[in-house]
Design a protein around this motif. Structure first.
Motif, short mmCIF file in Angstrom:
data_model
loop_
_atom_site.label_atom_id
_atom_site.label_comp_id
_atom_site.label_asym_id
_atom_site.label_seq_id
_atom_site.Cartn_x
_atom_site.Cartn_y
_atom_site.Cartn_z
N CYS A 63 0.74 -1.15 0.04
CA CYS A 63 0.02 -0.11 0.00
C CYS A 63 0.77 1.14 0.05
O CYS A 63 1.79 1.33 0.70
N PHE A 64 0.70 2.30 -0.81
CA PHE A 64 1.24 3.40 -0.93
C PHE A 64 0.46 4.74 -0.62
O PHE A 64 -0.77 4.79 -0.82
N GLU A 65 0.74 5.50 0.48
CA GLU A 65 0.24 6.73 0.75
C GLU A 65 0.91 7.93 0.03
O GLU A 65 1.90 7.83 -0.23
N VAL A 66 0.11 8.58 -0.87
CA VAL A 66 0.31 9.31 -2.02
C VAL A 66 -0.13 10.75 -1.82
O VAL A 66 -1.42 10.82 -1.58
N LEU A 67 0.72 11.77 -1.67
CA LEU A 67 0.24 13.14 -1.75
C LEU A 67 -0.27 13.49 -3.12
O LEU A 67 0.86 13.56 -3.97
N ALA A 68 -1.29 13.64 -3.51
CA ALA A 68 -1.95 14.06 -4.74
C ALA A 68 -1.43 15.19 -5.41
O ALA A 68 -1.77 16.27 -4.62
N ARG A 69 -1.05 15.29 -6.71
CA ARG A 69 -0.76 16.43 -7.51
C ARG A 69 -1.49 16.25 -8.80
O ARG A 69 -1.78 15.08 -9.31
N GLU A 70 -1.62 17.49 -9.56
CA GLU A 70 -2.27 17.37 -10.73
C GLU A 70 -1.37 16.64 -11.89
O GLU A 70 -0.02 16.64 -11.77
N LEU A 71 -1.82 16.09 -12.76
CA LEU A 71 -1.20 15.42 -13.80
C LEU A 71 -0.90 16.01 -14.98
O LEU A 71 -1.86 16.98 -15.32
N ASP A 72 0.12 16.09 -15.92
CA ASP A 72 0.53 16.86 -17.00
C ASP A 72 0.07 15.85 -18.17
O ASP A 72 -0.67 14.96 -17.99
N ALA A 73 0.29 16.49 -19.22
CA ALA A 73 -0.09 15.76 -20.38
C ALA A 73 0.22 14.33 -20.80
O ALA A 73 -0.39 13.38 -21.45
N SER A 74 1.37 14.21 -20.18
CA SER A 74 1.82 12.66 -20.03
C SER A 74 1.50 11.78 -18.77
O SER A 74 2.14 10.61 -18.82
N ALA A 75 0.63 12.32 -18.11
CA ALA A 75 0.30 11.70 -16.84
C ALA A 75 1.19 11.72 -15.58
O ALA A 75 1.01 10.69 -14.87
N ARG A 76 2.25 12.42 -15.71
CA ARG A 76 3.20 12.59 -14.65
C ARG A 76 2.69 13.71 -13.73
O ARG A 76 2.32 14.68 -14.23
N PRO A 77 2.96 13.30 -12.59
CA PRO A 77 2.50 14.53 -11.56
C PRO A 77 3.53 15.95 -11.73
O PRO A 77 4.52 15.65 -12.19
N ARG A 113 5.15 19.58 -10.52
CA ARG A 113 6.06 19.67 -9.53
C ARG A 113 5.24 21.08 -9.16
O ARG A 113 6.03 21.76 -8.36
N ARG A 114 4.27 21.55 -9.22
CA ARG A 114 3.72 22.73 -8.76
C ARG A 114 3.14 22.56 -7.28
O ARG A 114 3.07 21.39 -6.63
N GLU A 115 3.08 23.64 -6.71
CA GLU A 115 2.93 23.76 -5.27
C GLU A 115 1.58 23.35 -4.87
O GLU A 115 0.64 23.58 -6.04
N GLY A 116 1.00 22.99 -3.84
CA GLY A 116 -0.30 22.66 -3.51
C GLY A 116 -0.59 21.19 -3.86
O GLY A 116 0.13 20.66 -4.72
N SER A 117 -1.56 20.64 -2.98
CA SER A 117 -2.02 19.06 -3.31
C SER A 117 -3.35 19.15 -3.68
O SER A 117 -4.05 20.08 -3.37
N GLN A 118 -3.93 17.80 -4.10
CA GLN A 118 -5.24 17.45 -4.36
C GLN A 118 -5.67 16.68 -3.26
O GLN A 118 -6.60 15.75 -3.43
N GLY A 119 -5.01 16.65 -2.31
CA GLY A 119 -5.62 15.81 -1.17
C GLY A 119 -4.37 14.47 -0.96
O GLY A 119 -3.31 14.66 -1.79
N ARG A 120 -4.79 13.45 -0.15
CA ARG A 120 -4.20 12.35 -0.01
C ARG A 120 -4.96 11.23 -0.35
O ARG A 120 -5.90 11.35 -0.47
N PHE A 121 -4.30 10.01 -0.97
CA PHE A 121 -5.05 8.73 -1.13
C PHE A 121 -4.15 7.52 -0.78
O PHE A 121 -3.01 7.63 -0.71
N ILE A 122 -4.75 6.57 -0.82
CA ILE A 122 -4.12 5.26 -0.33
C ILE A 122 -4.39 4.37 -1.57
O ILE A 122 -5.43 4.33 -2.02
N ALA A 123 -3.27 3.66 -2.24
CA ALA A 123 -3.56 2.95 -3.26
C ALA A 123 -2.65 1.52 -2.92
O ALA A 123 -1.62 1.55 -2.64
#
Length: 186
Positions: free
Chosen positions: A60-74, A76-86
């Protein structure tokens, strides 16, 4: 313009476009961990790893969510979209998937998990992951100056008109002194 040159230029333009890795392709609704609440929803989220916890048959991964770019990579902008567990079946080494690395996760929402962030009670969306894509580490870009690319001669630089390469000053030449085997190194 001749046809082979046109085809070559078009191929280069297409190749330079951002592409999503095959493992991350698909149709996903635009949602973030903060606003996702429906079970079974297909998601593609990414961000920075906070914690990796290997279990008996899954990781299980705890992840600090970030916006994805056009290639689906997170991004590096500031701010998060919340956290999730995968969570994904199998073992993922925490040394390879260490804190701060970027991942993109594809999977299905499956309820929530309750935990704490410091002393704050936090509700994590839980993703049953079908893919956990670890991105290569970013290499910091350093400024590069090539005097032959910009030419040498009179022109405008940062400090006004002058003689020299790009920035308007004379080039700096660094010479190495050859080491002779019979002389000791400093």
């Amino acid at each position: 313009m001749n046809k082979p040159l046109t085809i070559t230029l078009l191929a280069c333009a297409v190749a330079s476009c951002a592409t999503v890795p095959a493992a991350l392709q698909g149709q996903f609704t635009a949602s973030t961990p903060r606003d996702a609440h429906s079970d079974g929803q297909a998601v593609r989220w990414g961000g920075e790893i906070i914690k990796v916890e290997p279990k008996q048959d899954s990781t299980c991964f705890e992840v600090l969510a970030r916006e994805l770019d056009a290639s689906a990579r997170p991004t590096r902008r500031e701010g998060s979209q919340g956290r999730f567990i995968a969570c994904r079946s199998g073992f993922y080494d925490p040394e390879e998937y260490d804190r701060g690395r970027e991942v993109t996760v594809v999977g299905q929402l499956s309820g929530t998990e309750h935990g704490k962030v410091g002393q704050f009670d936090y509700t994590y969306p839980h993703v049953v992951a079908s893919e956990v894509y670890l991105w290569p580490k970013r290499v910091p870009r350093t400024p590069y100056y090539d005097p032959w690319m910009y030419g040498f001669g009179p022109g405008w630089g940062w400090y006004g008109p002058g003689w020299g390469p790009y920035w308007g000053g004379p080039p700096i030449i660094i010479r190495e002194h050859p080491h002779h085997p019979d002389t000791p190194k400093p």
